[in-house]
Design a protein around this motif. Structure first.
Motif, mmCIF file in Angstrom:
data_model
loop_
_atom_site.group_PDB
_atom_site.id
_atom_site.type_symbol
_atom_site.label_atom_id
_atom_site.label_comp_id
_atom_site.label_asym_id
_atom_site.label_seq_id
_atom_site.Cartn_x
_atom_site.Cartn_y
_atom_site.Cartn_z
ATOM 1 N N ILE A 107 0.959 -0.474 0.178
ATOM 2 C CA ILE A 107 0.105 0.268 -0.169
ATOM 3 C C ILE A 107 0.677 1.603 0.052
ATOM 4 O O ILE A 107 0.662 2.035 -0.429
ATOM 5 C CB ILE A 107 -0.753 -0.069 1.471
ATOM 6 C CG1 ILE A 107 -1.910 -1.258 0.780
ATOM 7 C CG2 ILE A 107 -1.872 1.417 1.588
ATOM 8 C CD1 ILE A 107 -2.806 -0.918 -0.248
ATOM 9 N N LEU A 110 2.325 1.662 -3.261
ATOM 10 C CA LEU A 110 1.645 2.396 -3.941
ATOM 11 C C LEU A 110 0.849 3.742 -4.227
ATOM 12 O O LEU A 110 0.988 4.323 -4.854
ATOM 13 C CB LEU A 110 0.128 1.494 -4.419
ATOM 14 C CG LEU A 110 0.376 -0.434 -4.812
ATOM 15 C CD1 LEU A 110 -0.778 -1.016 -4.514
ATOM 16 C CD2 LEU A 110 0.603 -0.337 -6.124
ATOM 17 N N LYS A 111 1.011 4.095 -2.938
ATOM 18 C CA LYS A 111 0.364 5.415 -2.762
ATOM 19 C C LYS A 111 1.954 6.088 -2.927
ATOM 20 O O LYS A 111 1.724 7.167 -3.416
ATOM 21 C CB LYS A 111 0.525 5.802 -1.030
ATOM 22 C CG LYS A 111 -0.589 5.183 -0.808
ATOM 23 C CD LYS A 111 -1.082 5.663 0.629
ATOM 24 C CE LYS A 111 -2.069 4.984 1.199
ATOM 25 N NZ LYS A 111 -2.521 4.813 2.656
ATOM 26 N N TYR A 115 -0.568 6.590 -6.142
ATOM 27 C CA TYR A 115 -1.759 6.052 -5.825
ATOM 28 C C TYR A 115 -2.823 6.582 -4.846
ATOM 29 O O TYR A 115 -2.270 6.734 -4.058
ATOM 30 C CB TYR A 115 -2.363 4.522 -6.465
ATOM 31 C CG TYR A 115 -2.175 4.033 -7.631
ATOM 32 C CD1 TYR A 115 -3.371 3.737 -8.487
ATOM 33 C CD2 TYR A 115 -0.789 3.611 -8.026
ATOM 34 C CE1 TYR A 115 -3.545 3.700 -9.920
ATOM 35 C CE2 TYR A 115 -0.403 2.939 -9.588
ATOM 36 C CZ TYR A 115 -2.454 3.050 -9.810
ATOM 37 O OH TYR A 115 -1.808 2.516 -11.307
ATOM 38 N N ASP A 117 -5.909 7.084 -1.857
ATOM 39 C CA ASP A 117 -6.109 6.116 -0.933
ATOM 40 C C ASP A 117 -7.666 5.545 -1.044
ATOM 41 O O ASP A 117 -7.759 4.076 -0.984
ATOM 42 C CB ASP A 117 -6.730 6.826 0.904
ATOM 43 C CG ASP A 117 -5.527 7.161 1.259
ATOM 44 O OD1 ASP A 117 -4.300 6.402 1.036
ATOM 45 O OD2 ASP A 117 -5.850 8.160 2.310
ATOM 46 N N GLU A 119 -8.536 4.717 -4.543
ATOM 47 C CA GLU A 119 -8.272 3.924 -5.403
ATOM 48 C C GLU A 119 -7.662 2.776 -4.782
ATOM 49 O O GLU A 119 -7.136 2.054 -5.722
ATOM 50 C CB GLU A 119 -6.924 4.662 -6.495
ATOM 51 C CG GLU A 119 -7.125 5.637 -6.630
ATOM 52 C CD GLU A 119 -7.054 6.272 -7.784
ATOM 53 O OE1 GLU A 119 -6.495 6.821 -9.423
ATOM 54 O OE2 GLU A 119 -4.992 6.713 -7.085
ATOM 55 N N LEU A 120 -7.390 2.372 -3.763
ATOM 56 C CA LEU A 120 -6.494 1.375 -3.702
ATOM 57 C C LEU A 120 -7.648 0.577 -2.135
ATOM 58 O O LEU A 120 -8.174 1.377 -1.423
ATOM 59 C CB LEU A 120 -5.654 1.421 -2.324
ATOM 60 C CG LEU A 120 -4.120 1.793 -3.160
ATOM 61 C CD1 LEU A 120 -2.726 2.806 -2.330
ATOM 62 C CD2 LEU A 120 -3.190 1.686 -4.585
ATOM 63 N N GLU A 122 -7.630 -2.694 0.667
ATOM 64 C CA GLU A 122 -7.053 -3.684 1.340
ATOM 65 C C GLU A 122 -7.962 -4.504 1.807
ATOM 66 O O GLU A 122 -8.522 -4.617 2.695
ATOM 67 C CB GLU A 122 -5.975 -3.583 2.426
ATOM 68 C CG GLU A 122 -6.089 -3.029 3.779
ATOM 69 C CD GLU A 122 -4.721 -2.542 4.001
ATOM 70 O OE1 GLU A 122 -4.357 -3.785 5.000
ATOM 71 O OE2 GLU A 122 -4.601 -1.205 4.021
ATOM 72 N N THR A 151 -13.464 3.271 -9.047
ATOM 73 C CA THR A 151 -12.598 3.551 -7.497
ATOM 74 C C THR A 151 -13.255 1.954 -6.448
ATOM 75 O O THR A 151 -14.535 1.878 -6.790
ATOM 76 C CB THR A 151 -12.051 4.351 -6.684
ATOM 77 O OG1 THR A 151 -13.350 4.816 -6.438
ATOM 78 C CG2 THR A 151 -11.278 5.545 -7.899
ATOM 79 N N PRO A 152 -12.292 1.126 -6.286
ATOM 80 C CA PRO A 152 -10.749 1.587 -5.704
ATOM 81 C C PRO A 152 -10.730 0.450 -7.406
ATOM 82 O O PRO A 152 -11.082 0.020 -7.736
ATOM 83 C CB PRO A 152 -10.655 0.056 -4.570
ATOM 84 C CG PRO A 152 -11.626 -0.301 -4.867
ATOM 85 C CD PRO A 152 -12.679 0.455 -5.168
ATOM 86 N N ILE A 154 -7.029 -0.479 -7.355
ATOM 87 C CA ILE A 154 -5.988 -1.685 -6.623
ATOM 88 C C ILE A 154 -6.457 -2.298 -5.697
ATOM 89 O O ILE A 154 -6.796 -2.084 -4.461
ATOM 90 C CB ILE A 154 -4.959 -1.576 -6.949
ATOM 91 C CG1 ILE A 154 -4.753 -0.628 -8.547
ATOM 92 C CG2 ILE A 154 -4.403 -2.533 -6.179
ATOM 93 C CD1 ILE A 154 -2.987 -0.153 -8.495
#
Length: 177
Positions: A107, A110-111, A115, A117, A119-120, A122, A151-152, A154
């Motif tokens: 994470i 990726l940030k 990217y 928050d 867009e991600l 977990e 979004t997200p 990923i």
């Protein structure tokens, strides 16, 4: 339908016979599997396990960073392609980590790569244990509706998304295991 003398056969008009796979692919009716094999990546001596010190994860290996970059490069290309063909579709990427201790490093990476928050996402057992049941239900609902939203982009998981996980727009899978 029916029984005895009133028994009759019905055929389904929506069943297609002898529909060639190549034609279905060209019409976009089925997914195609594409394993991206690049000579420059294959030539690198890549380590796919996170860097550890005394058993604790210290960061991502160079191999994991290469795989992630290749994954989101492919994702961006697909996003551009989807925009011209079918704008409501939003391609997604699934990252499968080796264990839950690696997820925060993925994470963070990726940030660092740009990217946001939103867009991600977990999703793993530690995350489930860290939050309340109501919050977990919201995350699961967002996950199962991911095809309907931009979004997200990923999703980062540790083997939690397997059987029964049905998201059509996952186009890129990055295995970090």
């Amino acid at each position: 339908t029916g029984s005895g003398l009133k028994r009759s056969l019905h055929y389904f008009p929506h069943i297609i016979v002898n529909f060639e796979l190549v034609e279905a692919i060209k019409l976009g009716l089925v997914k195609t599997v594409a394993i991206d094999k690049r000579k420059e990546v294959a030539a690198l001596p890549l380590e796919f396990k996170a860097e550890r010190e005394s058993g604790d994860v210290k960061g991502l290996s160079d191999g994991q960073r290469v795989m992630l970059r290749a994954g989101f490069t492919k994702l961006r290309r697909l996003e551009e392609g989807f925009c011209s063909v079918h704008p409501p579709k939003h391609p997604k990427m699934l990252v499968v980590c080796e264990d839950t201790t690696v997820v925060p490093h993925v994470i963070a990476f990726l940030k660092q790569e740009g990217y946001a928050d939103d867009e991600l996402m977990e999703i793993h057992s530690t995350k489930k244990g860290d939050i309340g049941e109501e919050e977990w239900k919201k995350i699961k609902q967002r996950l199962f509706e991911v095809d309907n939203h931009a979004t997200p982009k990923i999703m980062v998981s540790v083997l939690m998304l397997r059987e029964g996980f049905d998201v059509n727009n996952i186009c890129v899978i990055v295995p970090l295991r």
